[in-house]
Write a protein that holds these residues in place. Structure first.
Motif, PDB file in Angstrom:
ATOM      1  N   ALA A 247       0.813  -1.216   0.000  1.00  0.00           N
ATOM      2  CA  ALA A 247       0.000   0.000   0.000  1.00  0.00           C
ATOM      3  C   ALA A 247       0.846   1.265   0.000  1.00  0.00           C
ATOM      4  O   ALA A 247       1.868   1.353   0.680  1.00  0.00           O
ATOM      5  CB  ALA A 247      -0.923   0.017   1.212  1.00  0.00           C
ATOM      6  N   GLU A 248       0.404   2.245  -0.755  1.00  0.00           N
ATOM      7  CA  GLU A 248       0.978   3.586  -0.725  1.00  0.00           C
ATOM      8  C   GLU A 248       0.239   4.389   0.335  1.00  0.00           C
ATOM      9  O   GLU A 248      -0.985   4.545   0.250  1.00  0.00           O
ATOM     10  CB  GLU A 248       0.807   4.261  -2.088  1.00  0.00           C
ATOM     11  CG  GLU A 248       1.264   5.708  -2.113  1.00  0.00           C
ATOM     12  CD  GLU A 248       0.947   6.405  -3.419  1.00  0.00           C
ATOM     13  OE1 GLU A 248       0.787   7.649  -3.406  1.00  0.00           O
ATOM     14  OE2 GLU A 248       0.837   5.706  -4.457  1.00  0.00           O
ATOM     15  N   PRO A 249       0.918   4.902   1.356  1.00  0.00           N
ATOM     16  CA  PRO A 249       0.235   5.705   2.368  1.00  0.00           C
ATOM     17  C   PRO A 249      -0.369   6.967   1.754  1.00  0.00           C
ATOM     18  O   PRO A 249       0.278   7.658   0.970  1.00  0.00           O
ATOM     19  CB  PRO A 249       1.347   6.059   3.363  1.00  0.00           C
ATOM     20  CG  PRO A 249       2.395   5.016   3.142  1.00  0.00           C
ATOM     21  CD  PRO A 249       2.338   4.706   1.680  1.00  0.00           C
ATOM     22  N   LEU A 250      -1.608   7.261   2.113  1.00  0.00           N
ATOM     23  CA  LEU A 250      -2.311   8.426   1.580  1.00  0.00           C
ATOM     24  C   LEU A 250      -2.436   9.539   2.613  1.00  0.00           C
ATOM     25  O   LEU A 250      -2.151  10.692   2.318  1.00  0.00           O
ATOM     26  CB  LEU A 250      -3.705   8.018   1.093  1.00  0.00           C
ATOM     27  CG  LEU A 250      -3.766   6.980  -0.023  1.00  0.00           C
ATOM     28  CD1 LEU A 250      -5.209   6.622  -0.335  1.00  0.00           C
ATOM     29  CD2 LEU A 250      -3.049   7.465  -1.276  1.00  0.00           C
ATOM     30  N   PHE A 251      -2.875   9.189   3.813  1.00  0.00           N
ATOM     31  CA  PHE A 251      -3.014  10.233   4.832  1.00  0.00           C
ATOM     32  C   PHE A 251      -2.813   9.669   6.235  1.00  0.00           C
ATOM     33  O   PHE A 251      -2.868   8.454   6.454  1.00  0.00           O
ATOM     34  CB  PHE A 251      -4.362  10.961   4.720  1.00  0.00           C
ATOM     35  CG  PHE A 251      -5.588  10.105   4.885  1.00  0.00           C
ATOM     36  CD1 PHE A 251      -6.103   9.820   6.142  1.00  0.00           C
ATOM     37  CD2 PHE A 251      -6.259   9.615   3.767  1.00  0.00           C
ATOM     38  CE1 PHE A 251      -7.246   9.059   6.295  1.00  0.00           C
ATOM     39  CE2 PHE A 251      -7.414   8.856   3.910  1.00  0.00           C
ATOM     40  CZ  PHE A 251      -7.904   8.567   5.183  1.00  0.00           C
ATOM     41  N   PHE A 252      -2.589  10.585   7.171  1.00  0.00           N
ATOM     42  CA  PHE A 252      -2.255  10.233   8.547  1.00  0.00           C
ATOM     43  C   PHE A 252      -2.990  11.168   9.494  1.00  0.00           C
ATOM     44  O   PHE A 252      -3.153  12.362   9.211  1.00  0.00           O
ATOM     45  CB  PHE A 252      -0.743  10.360   8.765  1.00  0.00           C
ATOM     46  CG  PHE A 252      -0.260   9.843  10.097  1.00  0.00           C
ATOM     47  CD1 PHE A 252       0.042   8.501  10.267  1.00  0.00           C
ATOM     48  CD2 PHE A 252      -0.104  10.694  11.186  1.00  0.00           C
ATOM     49  CE1 PHE A 252       0.471   8.017  11.490  1.00  0.00           C
ATOM     50  CE2 PHE A 252       0.329  10.222  12.416  1.00  0.00           C
ATOM     51  CZ  PHE A 252       0.616   8.881  12.567  1.00  0.00           C
ATOM     52  N   LEU A 253      -3.452  10.625  10.617  1.00  0.00           N
ATOM     53  CA  LEU A 253      -4.039  11.422  11.695  1.00  0.00           C
ATOM     54  C   LEU A 253      -3.366  11.029  13.008  1.00  0.00           C
ATOM     55  O   LEU A 253      -3.023   9.854  13.202  1.00  0.00           O
ATOM     56  CB  LEU A 253      -5.549  11.212  11.806  1.00  0.00           C
ATOM     57  CG  LEU A 253      -6.397  11.870  10.712  1.00  0.00           C
ATOM     58  CD1 LEU A 253      -6.574  10.933   9.528  1.00  0.00           C
ATOM     59  CD2 LEU A 253      -7.763  12.276  11.258  1.00  0.00           C
ATOM     60  N   ASP A 254      -3.202  12.014  13.885  1.00  0.00           N
ATOM     61  CA  ASP A 254      -2.519  11.744  15.153  1.00  0.00           C
ATOM     62  C   ASP A 254      -3.407  12.109  16.334  1.00  0.00           C
ATOM     63  O   ASP A 254      -4.374  12.868  16.209  1.00  0.00           O
ATOM     64  CB  ASP A 254      -1.219  12.546  15.229  1.00  0.00           C
ATOM     65  CG  ASP A 254      -1.471  14.032  15.393  1.00  0.00           C
ATOM     66  OD1 ASP A 254      -1.364  14.526  16.523  1.00  0.00           O
ATOM     67  OD2 ASP A 254      -1.782  14.709  14.394  1.00  0.00           O
ATOM     68  N   TYR A 255      -3.051  11.566  17.507  1.00  0.00           N
ATOM     69  CA  TYR A 255      -3.711  11.882  18.767  1.00  0.00           C
ATOM     70  C   TYR A 255      -2.627  12.185  19.788  1.00  0.00           C
ATOM     71  O   TYR A 255      -1.765  11.336  20.059  1.00  0.00           O
ATOM     72  CB  TYR A 255      -4.568  10.702  19.223  1.00  0.00           C
ATOM     73  CG  TYR A 255      -5.234  10.913  20.573  1.00  0.00           C
ATOM     74  CD1 TYR A 255      -6.372  11.694  20.699  1.00  0.00           C
ATOM     75  CD2 TYR A 255      -4.718  10.297  21.714  1.00  0.00           C
ATOM     76  CE1 TYR A 255      -6.985  11.871  21.935  1.00  0.00           C
ATOM     77  CE2 TYR A 255      -5.328  10.479  22.953  1.00  0.00           C
ATOM     78  CZ  TYR A 255      -6.451  11.267  23.061  1.00  0.00           C
ATOM     79  OH  TYR A 255      -7.049  11.452  24.288  1.00  0.00           O
ATOM     80  N   PHE A 256      -2.652  13.392  20.329  1.00  0.00           N
ATOM     81  CA  PHE A 256      -1.666  13.861  21.319  1.00  0.00           C
ATOM     82  C   PHE A 256      -2.424  14.184  22.598  1.00  0.00           C
ATOM     83  O   PHE A 256      -3.308  15.052  22.597  1.00  0.00           O
ATOM     84  CB  PHE A 256      -0.945  15.101  20.789  1.00  0.00           C
ATOM     85  CG  PHE A 256       0.066  15.697  21.734  1.00  0.00           C
ATOM     86  CD1 PHE A 256       1.418  15.411  21.599  1.00  0.00           C
ATOM     87  CD2 PHE A 256      -0.320  16.559  22.755  1.00  0.00           C
ATOM     88  CE1 PHE A 256       2.358  15.966  22.465  1.00  0.00           C
ATOM     89  CE2 PHE A 256       0.605  17.121  23.621  1.00  0.00           C
ATOM     90  CZ  PHE A 256       1.944  16.823  23.482  1.00  0.00           C
ATOM     91  N   ALA A 257      -2.122  13.481  23.682  1.00  0.00           N
ATOM     92  CA  ALA A 257      -2.818  13.686  24.949  1.00  0.00           C
ATOM     93  C   ALA A 257      -1.817  14.068  26.032  1.00  0.00           C
ATOM     94  O   ALA A 257      -0.722  13.498  26.122  1.00  0.00           O
ATOM     95  CB  ALA A 257      -3.556  12.417  25.354  1.00  0.00           C
ATOM     96  N   CYS A 258      -2.204  15.026  26.861  1.00  0.00           N
ATOM     97  CA  CYS A 258      -1.315  15.489  27.929  1.00  0.00           C
ATOM     98  C   CYS A 258      -2.150  15.980  29.102  1.00  0.00           C
ATOM     99  O   CYS A 258      -3.375  16.143  28.994  1.00  0.00           O
ATOM    100  CB  CYS A 258      -0.402  16.605  27.424  1.00  0.00           C
ATOM    101  SG  CYS A 258      -1.293  18.067  26.832  1.00  0.00           S
ATOM    102  N   GLY A 259      -1.464  16.237  30.219  1.00  0.00           N
ATOM    103  CA  GLY A 259      -2.140  16.815  31.371  1.00  0.00           C
ATOM    104  C   GLY A 259      -2.230  18.321  31.252  1.00  0.00           C
ATOM    105  O   GLY A 259      -3.292  18.914  31.414  1.00  0.00           O
ATOM    106  N   LYS A 260      -1.100  18.955  30.968  1.00  0.00           N
ATOM    107  CA  LYS A 260      -1.046  20.404  30.744  1.00  0.00           C
ATOM    108  C   LYS A 260      -0.297  20.638  29.439  1.00  0.00           C
ATOM    109  O   LYS A 260       0.820  20.162  29.257  1.00  0.00           O
ATOM    110  CB  LYS A 260      -0.337  21.114  31.903  1.00  0.00           C
ATOM    111  CG  LYS A 260      -0.278  22.634  31.730  1.00  0.00           C
ATOM    112  CD  LYS A 260       0.290  23.312  32.959  1.00  0.00           C
ATOM    113  CE  LYS A 260       0.403  24.830  32.761  1.00  0.00           C
ATOM    114  NZ  LYS A 260      -0.893  25.448  32.397  1.00  0.00           N
ATOM    115  N   LEU A 261      -0.904  21.371  28.544  1.00  0.00           N
ATOM    116  CA  LEU A 261      -0.356  21.549  27.212  1.00  0.00           C
ATOM    117  C   LEU A 261       0.796  22.542  27.197  1.00  0.00           C
ATOM    118  O   LEU A 261       0.645  23.697  27.587  1.00  0.00           O
ATOM    119  CB  LEU A 261      -1.449  22.023  26.258  1.00  0.00           C
ATOM    120  CG  LEU A 261      -1.034  22.280  24.804  1.00  0.00           C
ATOM    121  CD1 LEU A 261      -0.518  21.004  24.156  1.00  0.00           C
ATOM    122  CD2 LEU A 261      -2.194  22.856  24.006  1.00  0.00           C
ATOM    123  N   SER A 262       1.958  22.057  26.755  1.00  0.00           N
ATOM    124  CA  SER A 262       3.081  22.939  26.438  1.00  0.00           C
ATOM    125  C   SER A 262       3.094  23.104  24.924  1.00  0.00           C
ATOM    126  O   SER A 262       3.347  22.135  24.193  1.00  0.00           O
ATOM    127  CB  SER A 262       4.409  22.338  26.920  1.00  0.00           C
ATOM    128  OG  SER A 262       5.503  23.006  26.311  1.00  0.00           O
TER     129      SER A 262
END
Length: 349
Positions: free
Chosen positions: A102-117
């Motif tokens: 497969a050729e990668p087409l798109f990507f989504l991420d999830y970033f979780a934290c307690g306090k955002l820097s």
């Protein structure tokens, strides 16, 4: 019942800074813009991202993969190295879907934290965007979750997923692999994103520090080297050699011994010659300091081989040449043999 003596509370009082989240989105947008490609209809900022499968696919089959970075993140926190783990995140998913052609087409991420820097998150997402550039896929969306009380200060978690496409007739499933086929290995860039619970234990036992000299480099650079992304190089080889490439295995958790059998039919064994390549210095050090047995090394770590390619014997030299032209270091690791009674489906001899 209300109490007029109590002050008015805001979301920020509860630990969530909406303004910081908006500032991060502003920082992310130009990074994501660099990854845009054919098919993107709507990306960062909407409730959902829209993508149209490119028309070059005649009978497209979507292939998806999801992963995280694992306990390598603990070293990212402790050693303040946040700019490469995003590459790791992308690599783990795009390399996985690559093995089916497969050729990668798109990507989504999830970033979780307690306090955002914002600065830390921007470094992480910058790595994600870089990984998307390296793999030719678009970063079209994601989620940043600030959750007070869920994570200690300075820590976060990462997850992501990639979606790719392959024409139905070009899916690589390993079913054509036969006795006598050759096994090629592509060099890894280090430990990639696997085995870090053991790596951290060995580092602790050795009393090693991130700024220690390791063969002319700081140890942190060697240990935290991002996972190699093989997409463009392998897709070029597939375009040039087609059905000569019969199987691909991404060497992740489980190492050579557990990942290669995933593409083999019953009755076949991958016979790998450990003299075919030299164990890179990082793995030599890990084995020595941890007194790790050979079999354990081959089950936990990639040991310097990040991707395995099974090819027809008479095409091995040509496929190797194409991959080398694409900048890959290629090893002829061994061959596919008939599985004898009691023999596992992968052996390193």
């Amino acid at each position: 019942m209300t109490n007029s003596n109590k002050s008015s509370l805001t979301y920020r009082d509860a630990g969530v800074d909406i303004d910081a989240g908006e500032a991060l989105v502003d920082r992310i947008k130009p990074l994501a813009a660099k990854t845009m490609r054919e098919g993107v209809m709507a990306g960062i900022g909407g409730f959902g991202a829209l993508f149209e499968v490119p028309k070059k696919f005649k009978e497209p089959v979507l292939v998806s993969g999801t992963d995280g970075v694992g306990t390598k993140l603990r070293l990212a926190f402790e050693w303040n190295r946040h700019d490469t783990v995003g590459i790791d995140l992308v690599a783990m998913s795009v390399n996985d879907i690559l093995v089916q052609g497969a050729e990668p087409l798109f990507f989504l991420d999830y970033f979780a934290c307690g306090k955002l820097s914002v600065d830390t998150a921007a470094q992480v997402v910058g790595g994600i965007a870089k990984g998307c550039e390296l793999s030719g896929c678009a970063l079209i969306g994601g989620e940043t979750a600030e959750m007070p009380g869920m994570y200690p200060d300075g820590e976060y978690d990462l997850a992501g997923f990639a979606v790719g496409a392959v024409d139905k007739s070009a899916i690589i499933d390993g079913k054509s692999i036969v006795e006598g086929d050759r096994i090629l290995g592509l060099a890894s860039s280090g430990a990639h994103s696997n085995g870090f619970s053991l790596i951290r234990k060995i580092i602790e036992r050795a009393g090693a520090r991130p700024d220690d000299d390791f063969h002319g480099q700081p140890l942190v650079d060697v240990v935290m080297a991002p996972t190699r992304i093989y997409v463009k190089q392998v897709l070029a080889a597939l375009a040039a050699h087609g059905t000569a490439i019969k199987g691909l295995a991404h060497i992740t958790g489980g190492g050579l011994l557990d990942n290669v059998p995933r593409i083999l039919q019953d009755g076949l064994t991958a016979q790998i010659d450990k003299s075919a390549w030299t164990l890179p210095p990082l793995f030599q050090w890990l084995q020595q300091e941890g007194q790790v047995a050979d079999n354990e090394m081959h089950r936990v770590f990639n040991c310097g081989i990040g991707m395995v390619i099974v090819v027809a014997a008479d095409q091995a030299a040509a496929v190797t040449a194409t991959l080398q032209e694409q900048g890959e270091t290629v090893f002829d690791l061994g061959q596919i043999v008939r599985q004898e009674e009691g023999m596992p489906q992968a052996v390193v001899l």
